[in-house]
Design a protein around this motif. Structure first.
Motif, PDB file in Angstrom:
ATOM      1  N   ASP A  31       0.828  -1.210   0.000  1.00 50.04           N
ATOM      2  CA  ASP A  31       0.000   0.000   0.000  1.00 50.04           C
ATOM      3  C   ASP A  31       0.862   1.260   0.000  1.00 50.04           C
ATOM      4  O   ASP A  31       0.563   2.232  -0.691  1.00 50.04           O
ATOM      5  CB  ASP A  31      -0.934   0.023   1.216  1.00 50.04           C
ATOM      6  N   VAL A  32       1.938   1.230   0.769  1.00 50.87           N
ATOM      7  CA  VAL A  32       2.849   2.382   0.820  1.00 50.87           C
ATOM      8  C   VAL A  32       3.446   2.632  -0.561  1.00 50.87           C
ATOM      9  O   VAL A  32       3.476   3.764  -1.044  1.00 50.87           O
ATOM     10  CB  VAL A  32       3.959   2.172   1.880  1.00 50.87           C
ATOM     11  N   ARG A  33       3.916   1.569  -1.220  1.00 55.73           N
ATOM     12  CA  ARG A  33       4.486   1.709  -2.573  1.00 55.73           C
ATOM     13  C   ARG A  33       3.461   2.279  -3.550  1.00 55.73           C
ATOM     14  O   ARG A  33       3.766   3.154  -4.355  1.00 55.73           O
ATOM     15  CB  ARG A  33       4.982   0.358  -3.088  1.00 55.73           C
ATOM     16  N   ARG A  34       2.221   1.791  -3.463  1.00 56.73           N
ATOM     17  CA  ARG A  34       1.162   2.262  -4.353  1.00 56.73           C
ATOM     18  C   ARG A  34       0.885   3.749  -4.122  1.00 56.73           C
ATOM     19  O   ARG A  34       0.769   4.529  -5.068  1.00 56.73           O
ATOM     20  CB  ARG A  34      -0.100   1.424  -4.135  1.00 56.73           C
ATOM     21  N   ILE A  35       0.795   4.151  -2.867  1.00 58.06           N
ATOM     22  CA  ILE A  35       0.526   5.557  -2.537  1.00 58.06           C
ATOM     23  C   ILE A  35       1.655   6.457  -3.018  1.00 58.06           C
ATOM     24  O   ILE A  35       1.409   7.497  -3.642  1.00 58.06           O
ATOM     25  CB  ILE A  35       0.306   5.718  -1.012  1.00 58.06           C
ATOM     26  N   ILE A  36       2.886   6.061  -2.751  1.00 53.66           N
ATOM     27  CA  ILE A  36       4.034   6.888  -3.161  1.00 53.66           C
ATOM     28  C   ILE A  36       4.114   6.975  -4.681  1.00 53.66           C
ATOM     29  O   ILE A  36       4.348   8.052  -5.235  1.00 53.66           O
ATOM     30  CB  ILE A  36       5.346   6.351  -2.551  1.00 53.66           C
ATOM     31  N   ALA A  37       3.905   5.872  -5.379  1.00 51.87           N
ATOM     32  CA  ALA A  37       3.920   5.899  -6.848  1.00 51.87           C
ATOM     33  C   ALA A  37       2.861   6.864  -7.372  1.00 51.87           C
ATOM     34  O   ALA A  37       3.134   7.664  -8.276  1.00 51.87           O
ATOM     35  CB  ALA A  37       3.695   4.496  -7.411  1.00 51.87           C
ATOM     36  N   LYS A  38       1.670   6.812  -6.802  1.00 53.45           N
ATOM     37  CA  LYS A  38       0.585   7.715  -7.220  1.00 53.45           C
ATOM     38  C   LYS A  38       0.955   9.174  -6.962  1.00 53.45           C
ATOM     39  O   LYS A  38       0.769  10.047  -7.820  1.00 53.45           O
ATOM     40  CB  LYS A  38      -0.692   7.344  -6.471  1.00 53.45           C
ATOM     41  N   GLU A  39       1.496   9.443  -5.782  1.00 52.13           N
ATOM     42  CA  GLU A  39       1.873  10.817  -5.427  1.00 52.13           C
ATOM     43  C   GLU A  39       2.999  11.339  -6.321  1.00 52.13           C
ATOM     44  O   GLU A  39       2.988  12.501  -6.727  1.00 52.13           O
ATOM     45  CB  GLU A  39       2.281  10.915  -3.954  1.00 52.13           C
ATOM     46  N   LEU A  40       3.966  10.488  -6.643  1.00 54.18           N
ATOM     47  CA  LEU A  40       5.070  10.925  -7.492  1.00 54.18           C
ATOM     48  C   LEU A  40       4.614  11.183  -8.927  1.00 54.18           C
ATOM     49  O   LEU A  40       5.082  12.119  -9.573  1.00 54.18           O
ATOM     50  CB  LEU A  40       6.210   9.902  -7.458  1.00 54.18           C
ATOM     51  N   LYS A  41       3.695  10.374  -9.420  1.00 56.89           N
ATOM     52  CA  LYS A  41       3.150  10.614 -10.762  1.00 56.89           C
ATOM     53  C   LYS A  41       2.351  11.923 -10.774  1.00 56.89           C
ATOM     54  O   LYS A  41       2.443  12.718 -11.701  1.00 56.89           O
ATOM     55  CB  LYS A  41       2.254   9.445 -11.210  1.00 56.89           C
ATOM     56  N   GLN A  69       6.785  20.054  -0.391  1.00 52.39           N
ATOM     57  CA  GLN A  69       7.129  18.972   0.531  1.00 52.39           C
ATOM     58  C   GLN A  69       7.746  17.781  -0.197  1.00 52.39           C
ATOM     59  O   GLN A  69       8.677  17.157   0.314  1.00 52.39           O
ATOM     60  CB  GLN A  69       5.909  18.560   1.350  1.00 52.39           C
ATOM     61  N   ILE A  70       7.259  17.472  -1.381  1.00 50.76           N
ATOM     62  CA  ILE A  70       7.870  16.380  -2.155  1.00 50.76           C
ATOM     63  C   ILE A  70       9.263  16.796  -2.615  1.00 50.76           C
ATOM     64  O   ILE A  70      10.200  15.994  -2.557  1.00 50.76           O
ATOM     65  CB  ILE A  70       6.965  15.951  -3.328  1.00 50.76           C
ATOM     66  N   ASP A  71       9.415  18.049  -3.061  1.00 50.20           N
ATOM     67  CA  ASP A  71      10.745  18.556  -3.431  1.00 50.20           C
ATOM     68  C   ASP A  71      11.721  18.381  -2.265  1.00 50.20           C
ATOM     69  O   ASP A  71      12.841  17.902  -2.439  1.00 50.20           O
ATOM     70  CB  ASP A  71      10.692  20.042  -3.803  1.00 50.20           C
ATOM     71  N   ARG A  72      11.287  18.783  -1.090  1.00 47.06           N
ATOM     72  CA  ARG A  72      12.142  18.690   0.099  1.00 47.06           C
ATOM     73  C   ARG A  72      12.482  17.233   0.411  1.00 47.06           C
ATOM     74  O   ARG A  72      13.624  16.920   0.739  1.00 47.06           O
ATOM     75  CB  ARG A  72      11.454  19.340   1.302  1.00 47.06           C
ATOM     76  N   ALA A  73      11.515  16.352   0.299  1.00 47.87           N
ATOM     77  CA  ALA A  73      11.760  14.926   0.554  1.00 47.87           C
ATOM     78  C   ALA A  73      12.789  14.380  -0.433  1.00 47.87           C
ATOM     79  O   ALA A  73      13.716  13.657  -0.040  1.00 47.87           O
ATOM     80  CB  ALA A  73      10.458  14.134   0.466  1.00 47.87           C
ATOM     81  N   LEU A  74      12.640  14.721  -1.696  1.00 45.68           N
ATOM     82  CA  LEU A  74      13.574  14.231  -2.709  1.00 45.68           C
ATOM     83  C   LEU A  74      14.970  14.806  -2.502  1.00 45.68           C
ATOM     84  O   LEU A  74      15.971  14.094  -2.637  1.00 45.68           O
ATOM     85  CB  LEU A  74      13.070  14.590  -4.112  1.00 45.68           C
ATOM     86  N   ASP A  75      15.044  16.084  -2.163  1.00 44.96           N
ATOM     87  CA  ASP A  75      16.344  16.750  -2.001  1.00 44.96           C
ATOM     88  C   ASP A  75      17.089  16.328  -0.742  1.00 44.96           C
ATOM     89  O   ASP A  75      18.322  16.303  -0.730  1.00 44.96           O
ATOM     90  CB  ASP A  75      16.168  18.273  -1.979  1.00 44.96           C
TER      91      ASP A  75
END
Length: 141
Positions: free
Chosen positions: A16-26, A66-72
């Motif tokens: 479920d975590v992988r599915r959520i993160i994939a959706k959010e990143l797309k 927030q996603i930018d910060r997480a990636l960086d």
């Protein structure tokens, strides 16, 4: 496929975590474009160039920041490369092509990918950090 966290934490389904993160990143890719579009309109003094059904501009901007910060800040170079190539490409990219292109073994690739997804989920507050530490210790056994 649930993985038990430390006793004070509830079970987290990694799938479920992988599915959520994939959706959010797309979705992140589209949100980033929407924010750039808004910035261009603002710079040109144009209020509404296209019709909009959503007025949640602040939420979109916050999510992108927030996603930018997480990636960086949460990922190492290999993890970031995997995430960018896997989820930010305009074409569908297969894992096998990625790990061969990156010169990684299949196991190392999936280990990095899994760790990247869990770190992003932790940085975004989707799961708690203890889950990752528990998993790392559990995987070594």
């Amino acid at each position: 496929m649930g993985v038990k966290q430390l006793s004070v934490f509830e079970e987290v389904n990694e799938k479920d975590v992988r599915r959520i993160i994939a959706k959010e990143l797309k979705q992140y890719r589209a949100l980033k474009v929407a924010i750039q579009k808004k910035t261009e309109r603002y710079q040109e003094g144009v209020e509404d160039l296209f019709p909009s059904f959503s007025r949640k501009e602040k939420e979109k901007e916050l999510k992108v920041r927030q996603i930018d910060r997480a990636l960086d800040n949460a990922l190492d170079e290999i993890e970031l490369q995997i995430i960018k190539q896997k989820y930010f490409s305009s074409t569908r990219v297969k894992d096998i092509n990625l790990y061969l292109d990156m010169g990684l073994t299949k196991d190392r690739y999936y280990s990095h990918k899994r760790q990247a997804i869990l770190l992003i989920a932790t940085a975004l507050g989707i799961i708690c950090v203890q889950f990752i530490f528990y998993q790392q210790n559990h995987d070594k056994k």
